[in-house]
Design a protein around this motif. Structure first.
Motif, PDB file in Angstrom:
ATOM      1  N   THR A  28       0.829  -1.204   0.000  1.00 46.56           N
ATOM      2  CA  THR A  28       0.000   0.000   0.000  1.00 46.56           C
ATOM      3  C   THR A  28       0.859   1.248   0.000  1.00 46.56           C
ATOM      4  OG1 THR A  28      -0.106  -0.117   2.402  1.00 46.56           O
ATOM      5  CG2 THR A  28      -1.930  -1.101   1.194  1.00 46.56           C
ATOM      6  N   GLY A  29       0.337   2.321  -0.513  1.00 45.55           N
ATOM      7  CA  GLY A  29       1.046   3.592  -0.532  1.00 45.55           C
ATOM      8  C   GLY A  29       0.847   4.369   0.758  1.00 45.55           C
ATOM      9  N   THR A  30       1.600   5.451   0.904  1.00 50.22           N
ATOM     10  CA  THR A  30       1.475   6.310   2.082  1.00 50.22           C
ATOM     11  C   THR A  30       0.718   7.573   1.712  1.00 50.22           C
ATOM     12  OG1 THR A  30       3.560   7.405   1.587  1.00 50.22           O
ATOM     13  CG2 THR A  30       3.651   5.504   3.046  1.00 50.22           C
ATOM     14  N   ASN A  31       0.415   8.353   2.700  1.00 47.04           N
ATOM     15  CA  ASN A  31      -0.263   9.626   2.472  1.00 47.04           C
ATOM     16  C   ASN A  31       0.776  10.740   2.541  1.00 47.04           C
ATOM     17  OD1 ASN A  31      -2.266  11.508   2.129  1.00 47.04           O
ATOM     18  ND2 ASN A  31      -3.532  10.782   3.823  1.00 47.04           N
ATOM     19  N   GLN A  36       2.551   6.227   7.183  1.00 45.84           N
ATOM     20  CA  GLN A  36       1.974   4.975   6.693  1.00 45.84           C
ATOM     21  C   GLN A  36       0.534   4.894   7.191  1.00 45.84           C
ATOM     22  OE1 GLN A  36       3.871   2.796   4.702  1.00 45.84           O
ATOM     23  NE2 GLN A  36       1.893   1.883   4.304  1.00 45.84           N
ATOM     24  N   VAL A  37      -0.364   5.626   6.563  1.00 43.90           N
ATOM     25  CA  VAL A  37      -1.744   5.729   7.033  1.00 43.90           C
ATOM     26  C   VAL A  37      -2.570   4.476   6.782  1.00 43.90           C
ATOM     27  CG1 VAL A  37      -1.778   8.226   6.813  1.00 43.90           C
ATOM     28  CG2 VAL A  37      -2.537   6.837   4.907  1.00 43.90           C
ATOM     29  N   ASN A  38      -2.188   3.651   5.845  1.00 47.93           N
ATOM     30  CA  ASN A  38      -2.956   2.454   5.512  1.00 47.93           C
ATOM     31  C   ASN A  38      -2.462   1.214   6.245  1.00 47.93           C
ATOM     32  OD1 ASN A  38      -4.479   3.900   3.632  1.00 47.93           O
ATOM     33  ND2 ASN A  38      -2.868   3.687   2.105  1.00 47.93           N
ATOM     34  N   GLY A  39      -1.597   1.381   7.209  1.00 46.65           N
ATOM     35  CA  GLY A  39      -1.005   0.246   7.898  1.00 46.65           C
ATOM     36  C   GLY A  39       0.276  -0.187   7.199  1.00 46.65           C
ATOM     37  N   THR A  40       1.069  -0.993   7.876  1.00 49.08           N
ATOM     38  CA  THR A  40       2.338  -1.457   7.322  1.00 49.08           C
ATOM     39  C   THR A  40       2.164  -2.846   6.730  1.00 49.08           C
ATOM     40  OG1 THR A  40       3.556  -0.200   8.978  1.00 49.08           O
ATOM     41  CG2 THR A  40       4.740  -1.988   7.873  1.00 49.08           C
ATOM     42  N   TYR A  78       3.277   5.791  -3.427  1.00 48.00           N
ATOM     43  CA  TYR A  78       2.170   5.233  -4.202  1.00 48.00           C
ATOM     44  C   TYR A  78       2.147   3.717  -4.057  1.00 48.00           C
ATOM     45  CZ  TYR A  78       2.378   9.851  -6.251  1.00 48.00           C
ATOM     46  OH  TYR A  78       2.393  11.209  -6.409  1.00 48.00           O
ATOM     47  N   PRO A  79       0.966   3.092  -4.201  1.00 51.24           N
ATOM     48  CA  PRO A  79       0.913   1.629  -4.162  1.00 51.24           C
ATOM     49  C   PRO A  79       1.858   1.035  -5.209  1.00 51.24           C
ATOM     50  CG  PRO A  79      -1.288   2.556  -4.133  1.00 51.24           C
ATOM     51  CD  PRO A  79      -0.342   3.693  -4.414  1.00 51.24           C
TER      52      PRO A  79
END
Length: 99
Positions: A28-31, A36-40, A78-79
């Motif tokens: 997943t990408g970051t914001n 790392q807003v979507n988790g690691t 980015y993803p």
């Protein structure tokens, strides 16, 4: 190469036999700001009696034997798809999840 399905945060992870040609994992990408807003995303590997070295996007990880190892996956802004290869696949199972 086979794609490893990434289990959602709090979801059940399925372990599968490692592919001899290597595998891929969607990271997943970051914001904004690099958080790392979507988790690691992590790769989980369990091996039996054979020493195994796992290489993640060209970076070899320390070899391990008879156990389970967890590796955080580099995600970037980015993803992206992360390439994973193995020094051997006998008795090696792998899975991926988001923490």
């Amino acid at each position: 190469m086979a794609a490893i399905t990434v289990a959602a945060k709090g979801g059940a992870m399925t372990m599968a036999a490692a592919n001899g040609g290597g595998d891929t994992v969607a990271a997943t990408g970051t914001n904004a700001g690099g958080w790392q807003v979507n988790g690691t995303p992590v790769l989980v590997a369990t091996v039996g009696a054979n020493s195994t070295t796992i290489t993640i996007d060209g970076v070899a990880q320390p070899a391990f034997i008879s156990g389970t190892a967890v590796y955080p996956l580099p995600s970037g802004v980015y993803p992206r798809t992360v390439n994973v290869t193995y020094s051997q696949v006998t008795g090696l199972t792998v899975g991926a999840a988001v923490l």
